[in-house]
Design an enzyme around this catalytic site. Structure first.
Site, PDB file in Angstrom:
ATOM      1  N   ALA A  35       0.810  -1.215   0.000  1.00 54.13           N
ATOM      2  CA  ALA A  35       0.000   0.000   0.000  1.00 54.13           C
ATOM      3  C   ALA A  35       0.842   1.263   0.000  1.00 54.13           C
ATOM      4  CB  ALA A  35      -0.936  -0.005   1.202  1.00 54.13           C
ATOM      5  N   ASP A 261      -5.182   2.980  -3.169  1.00 53.83           N
ATOM      6  CA  ASP A 261      -3.880   3.634  -3.074  1.00 53.83           C
ATOM      7  C   ASP A 261      -3.746   4.715  -4.143  1.00 53.83           C
ATOM      8  OD1 ASP A 261      -3.239   1.803  -1.044  1.00 53.83           O
ATOM      9  OD2 ASP A 261      -2.443   0.369  -2.484  1.00 53.83           O
TER      10      ASP A 261
END
Length: 323
Positions: A35, A261
């Site tokens: 992430a 993200d």
């Protein structure tokens, strides 16, 4: 000096090259995913300098991760290595079209051994934004302490703190739901920007009306709050007011992993450019829409030119209505 800094675990990804259950898949594509590094890479593609660091094994897999992140233009000079734990892996299974399963192999990984002594405090102090997620503090006690230490450094030096809960229920169940919630709420209370999905906000703060989650975030101490409601819309609130940005529709969702993200990176890019929160959220929505059309965590991350072209395209679908 990087304007943006983040840290956490980046894993080696093995993506099934064909559809079907893994037992029948003969070959895989080797990639990376994490992430925090996804956001760092996305920001470099959007024209900003970014630093990512973490802890990886001092072996071929660990060096592969660092090489791939560095190749995307991200500063990786503060990554640390260990010989005591392996680099984490995860596998993507495409059972059939639009049906994706993800399997993680990160127990006692190198990334989970990160400590506050491993942090690049000088990078955090010099950055405009420190971005953290809810994944790293649930990997281990030392990772939680590292996140708190990183935030403390940011606060001491006037670095803006962004927090995306990015819930991973396998980690939550292993640690225990109440402990996990306490850790993430503690971090949220120290963030300047909170970026949860609507379901994540409900898990963190209980059952409320959508608008109440915005108020809750501000009451905790955040200066800006963005609540994502899947692919439909995002709500936002800051000192300038409250608003709603509809999502962009896409013809086909190829791979949803990494869309959040990308959204976060778009929002953060907008804030780095001194745009309003509404403009920043719209940029995040555009990046997220472009990401999900391509397989892989980072392969679909768009360039700034692509985002600008998308936002200027009169034929795109916005909020379910053709513009």
């Amino acid at each position: 000096m990087s304007k943006f800094v983040t840290f956490g675990e980046t894993m080696v990804l093995f993506e099934a090259a064909t559809q079907g259950r893994l037992r029948y898949v003969p070959s895989f594509l080797k990639k990376i995913g994490g992430a925090e590094s996804n956001v760092a890479i996305a920001l470099t593609k959007l024209g900003h300098s970014a630093t990512w660091f973490g802890k990886v094994s001092d072996d071929e897999m660990g060096h592969y991760v660092v090489r791939e992140v560095k190749a995307e233009g991200v500063d990786t000079e503060c990554v640390t290595y260990t010989t005591d734990a392996p680099t984490a892996l995860y596998i993507k299974e495409h059972r059939r079209e639009e049906e994706l399963a993800v399997y993680y192999y990160r127990h006692d990984s190198a990334g989970s051994t990160l400590t506050k002594e491993d942090l690049a405090y000088e990078k955090i102090a010099d950055a405009s934004i420190l971005h953290v997620t809810g994944i790293t503090p649930l990997l281990s006690d030392s990772c939680y302490e590292a996140v708190l230490a990183g935030i403390q450094c940011a606060k001491e030096h006037g670095t803006f703190v962004s927090f995306d809960p990015n819930l991973r229920f396998a980690l939550i169940h292993k640690l225990g739901e109440e402990v996990a919630r306490q850790r993430l709420v503690t971090i949220a209370a120290q963030a300047d920007l909170i970026l949860p999905g609507l379901d994540e906000a409900k898990w963190l703060f209980g059952d409320m009306e959508e608008q109440d989650y915005l108020t809750k975030g501000i009451e905790l101490g955040a200066r800006k709050v963005v609540i994502k409601n899947g692919g439909d819309y995002s709500l936002f609130k800051d000192e300038q007011g409250t608003g709603k940005v509809n999502s962009f529709r896409v013809k086909q969702v190829v791979d949803p992993v990494g869309a959040g993200d990308g959204f976060a990176a778009g929002v953060l890019a907008g804030l780095l450019e001194k745009k309003s929160l509404e403009e920043s959220v719209r940029m995040g929505a555009a990046v997220g829409a472009l990401v999900i059309g391509v397989k892989g965590d980072i392969e679909g991350l768009p360039t700034r030119k692509e985002v600008d072209a998308f936002l200027c395209d009169d034929n795109k679908v916005y909020g379910g209505v053709s513009r």
